[in-house]
Design a protein around this motif. Structure first.
Motif, PDB file in Angstrom:
ATOM      1  N   GLU A   1      59.884  65.677 139.687  1.00 17.55           N
ATOM      2  CA  GLU A   1      60.398  64.305 139.594  1.00 17.55           C
ATOM      3  C   GLU A   1      61.708  64.157 140.357  1.00 17.55           C
ATOM      4  O   GLU A   1      61.978  63.114 140.951  1.00 17.55           O
ATOM      5  CB  GLU A   1      60.599  63.931 138.121  1.00 17.55           C
ATOM      6  CG  GLU A   1      59.302  63.798 137.342  1.00 17.55           C
ATOM      7  CD  GLU A   1      59.537  63.342 135.923  1.00 17.55           C
ATOM      8  OE1 GLU A   1      60.639  62.834 135.633  1.00 17.55           O
ATOM      9  OE2 GLU A   1      58.620  63.482 135.104  1.00 17.55           O
ATOM     10  N   SER A   2      62.518  65.204 140.351  1.00 12.55           N
ATOM     11  CA  SER A   2      63.818  65.128 141.017  1.00 12.55           C
ATOM     12  C   SER A   2      63.691  65.018 142.528  1.00 12.55           C
ATOM     13  O   SER A   2      64.592  64.525 143.206  1.00 12.55           O
ATOM     14  CB  SER A   2      64.645  66.379 140.677  1.00 12.55           C
ATOM     15  OG  SER A   2      63.953  67.549 141.073  1.00 12.55           O
ATOM     16  N   ARG A   3      62.547  65.459 143.058  1.00 12.90           N
ATOM     17  CA  ARG A   3      62.386  65.464 144.522  1.00 12.90           C
ATOM     18  C   ARG A   3      61.982  64.090 145.044  1.00 12.90           C
ATOM     19  O   ARG A   3      62.385  63.693 146.140  1.00 12.90           O
ATOM     20  CB  ARG A   3      61.337  66.504 144.930  1.00 12.90           C
ATOM     21  CG  ARG A   3      61.172  66.604 146.424  1.00 12.90           C
ATOM     22  CD  ARG A   3      60.387  67.805 146.836  1.00 12.90           C
ATOM     23  NE  ARG A   3      60.310  67.887 148.280  1.00 12.90           N
ATOM     24  CZ  ARG A   3      59.641  68.812 148.953  1.00 12.90           C
ATOM     25  NH1 ARG A   3      58.996  69.753 148.298  1.00 12.90           N
ATOM     26  NH2 ARG A   3      59.625  68.819 150.259  1.00 12.90           N
ATOM     27  N   VAL A   4      61.139  63.386 144.291  1.00 11.89           N
ATOM     28  CA  VAL A   4      60.710  62.051 144.709  1.00 11.89           C
ATOM     29  C   VAL A   4      60.968  61.095 143.550  1.00 11.89           C
ATOM     30  O   VAL A   4      60.066  60.762 142.785  1.00 11.89           O
ATOM     31  CB  VAL A   4      59.214  62.033 145.096  1.00 11.89           C
ATOM     32  CG1 VAL A   4      58.820  60.658 145.610  1.00 11.89           C
ATOM     33  CG2 VAL A   4      58.909  63.089 146.141  1.00 11.89           C
ATOM     34  N   PRO A   5      62.225  60.677 143.376  1.00 17.58           N
ATOM     35  CA  PRO A   5      62.537  59.755 142.276  1.00 17.58           C
ATOM     36  C   PRO A   5      61.821  58.426 142.479  1.00 17.58           C
ATOM     37  O   PRO A   5      61.799  57.865 143.574  1.00 17.58           O
ATOM     38  CB  PRO A   5      64.063  59.604 142.360  1.00 17.58           C
ATOM     39  CG  PRO A   5      64.427  60.001 143.752  1.00 17.58           C
ATOM     40  CD  PRO A   5      63.404  60.996 144.195  1.00 17.58           C
ATOM     41  N   LEU A   6      61.208  57.927 141.406  1.00 22.62           N
ATOM     42  CA  LEU A   6      60.444  56.686 141.484  1.00 22.62           C
ATOM     43  C   LEU A   6      61.008  55.655 140.518  1.00 22.62           C
ATOM     44  O   LEU A   6      61.570  55.995 139.477  1.00 22.62           O
ATOM     45  CB  LEU A   6      58.971  56.962 141.141  1.00 22.62           C
ATOM     46  CG  LEU A   6      58.235  57.958 142.051  1.00 22.62           C
ATOM     47  CD1 LEU A   6      56.864  58.268 141.478  1.00 22.62           C
ATOM     48  CD2 LEU A   6      58.106  57.394 143.451  1.00 22.62           C
TER      49      LEU A   6
END
Length: 345
Positions: free
Chosen positions: A171-176
């Motif tokens: 989740e930290s790599r591609v915050p949505l």
């Protein structure tokens, strides 16, 4: 060779098909004599079925492989390394993936008339990589039947292989933004950054859980708003999920014919009917080695297939008499009043 549940395996039996680890290396080779320890280990790592050699069915071979074991190992290794890279925050090698997809498509085109039997033995560690390969294989074969051109086939195959990539992206790599936490969004955001691939590859990851009637995820879109590639991958993904089950939720794996029945029941409601028709033309419903009961109440083992007649294979029936064994074969393509009544565990 026979297809046997792990609970029915006995020490001393001979393994008929190799079991692989998550990274594509051999865990147990075909031809090994199974011990109590091996059987216990296989149960512990999540194996539910195996292929076992049987003298009465020693001439029974699995359906011809669409993809060679060597290429399968390479793809398992590729998917394992991709997953590890993403989980550690690194990038992945798109050129290597594209090369493996090219080889897979060449193999599929060479074997496009082979009935597809997804025979890899799954463990808790390798299941996600086998799933990725199976979805790619099914989707590619459907795409060929639907006359997609080479460029379209490659887009479809790459998207199918990477359809669940979002599950490996932290989740930290591609915050949505809120409301877009579903793994399909994460996969879409990751893949759309790959300029060397069509944006349609990313849309496969985004839309493969959508359903025609709008009950799918993540956006609940309907009908023609779902891209054809995603509709193809939805069929492949649904089928492979059915036959693999889900140990985390306690959902047991279905037999191929049961999964096919469920998919056909979802026609035009959740899944595209035309795509399902093409799917039914490529899949092996009763794979070789499967034990069945016929409408005559006789029990036997599937030993051969008829291309184009997936529900009418040849069944070998073995009866023990006082002095000997009586063996006969029933060809359901000619015995039109006899049917498979049940698949036996």
């Amino acid at each position: 060779m026979k297809y046997v549940t792990i609970e029915d395996i006995e020490p001393g039996q001979i393994l008929g098909k190799t079991v692989y680890t998550a990274n594509g290396t051999v865990l147990l080779s075909a031809g090994m004599q199974l011990t109590v320890y091996m059987i216990s280990t296989l149960k512990r790592i999540g194996v539910t079925v195996l292929y076992i050699e049987d003298q009465l069915f020693e001439d029974v071979e699995l359906e011809e492989e669409v993809v060679s074991p060597k290429l399968k190992q390479a793809i398992f290794r590729e998917m394992y390394e991709l997953s590890q890279s993403l989980k550690s925050g690194k990038d992945f090698n798109t050129a290597s993936i594209a090369t493996n997809v090219d080889m897979l498509l060449n193999s599929v085109l060479e074997n496009k008339d082979v009935a597809l039997h997804l025979a890899e033995i799954r463990t808790a560690d390798n299941a996600e990589y086998i799933h990725a390969l199976n979805v790619c294989l099914i989707s590619s074969m459907i795409g060929i039947n639907m006359k997609l051109n080479p460029s379209q086939l490659k887009e479809l195959a790459i998207g199918a292989l990477l359809h669940d990539i979002g599950k490996a992206v932290p989740e930290s790599r591609v915050p949505l933004e809120k409301g877009k936490e579903h793994h399909t969004w994460r996969g879409y955001e990751m893949l759309r950054q790959k300029r060397e691939w069509s944006l349609l590859v990313a849309h496969i990851a985004l839309q493969h859980h959508e359903q025609l009637n709008g009950s799918g995820e993540p956006r609940g879109i309907t009908g023609d708003a779902i891209h054809q590639y995603a509709k193809i991958v939805a069929v492949a993904n649904t089928y492979d999920n059915r036959i693999s089950g889900n140990p985390l939720t306690g959902i047991p794996p279905m037999l191929p014919h049961e999964a096919c029945e469920q998919l056909m029941a979802a026609s035009e409601r959740e899944l595209d009917r035309d795509i399902l028709v093409e799917f039914m033309r490529i899949v092996s419903i009763y794979p070789n080695g499967t034990s069945v009961r016929l409408s005559t109440k006789e029990t036997g083992v599937v030993v051969r297939q008829h291309r184009g007649l997936p529900g009418r294979p040849v069944i070998r029936i073995v009866r023990k008499t006082d002095e000997d064994l009586e063996i006969k074969e029933v060809d359901l393509s000619s015995e039109t009043t006899v049917f498979i009544e049940a698949v036996l565990s």
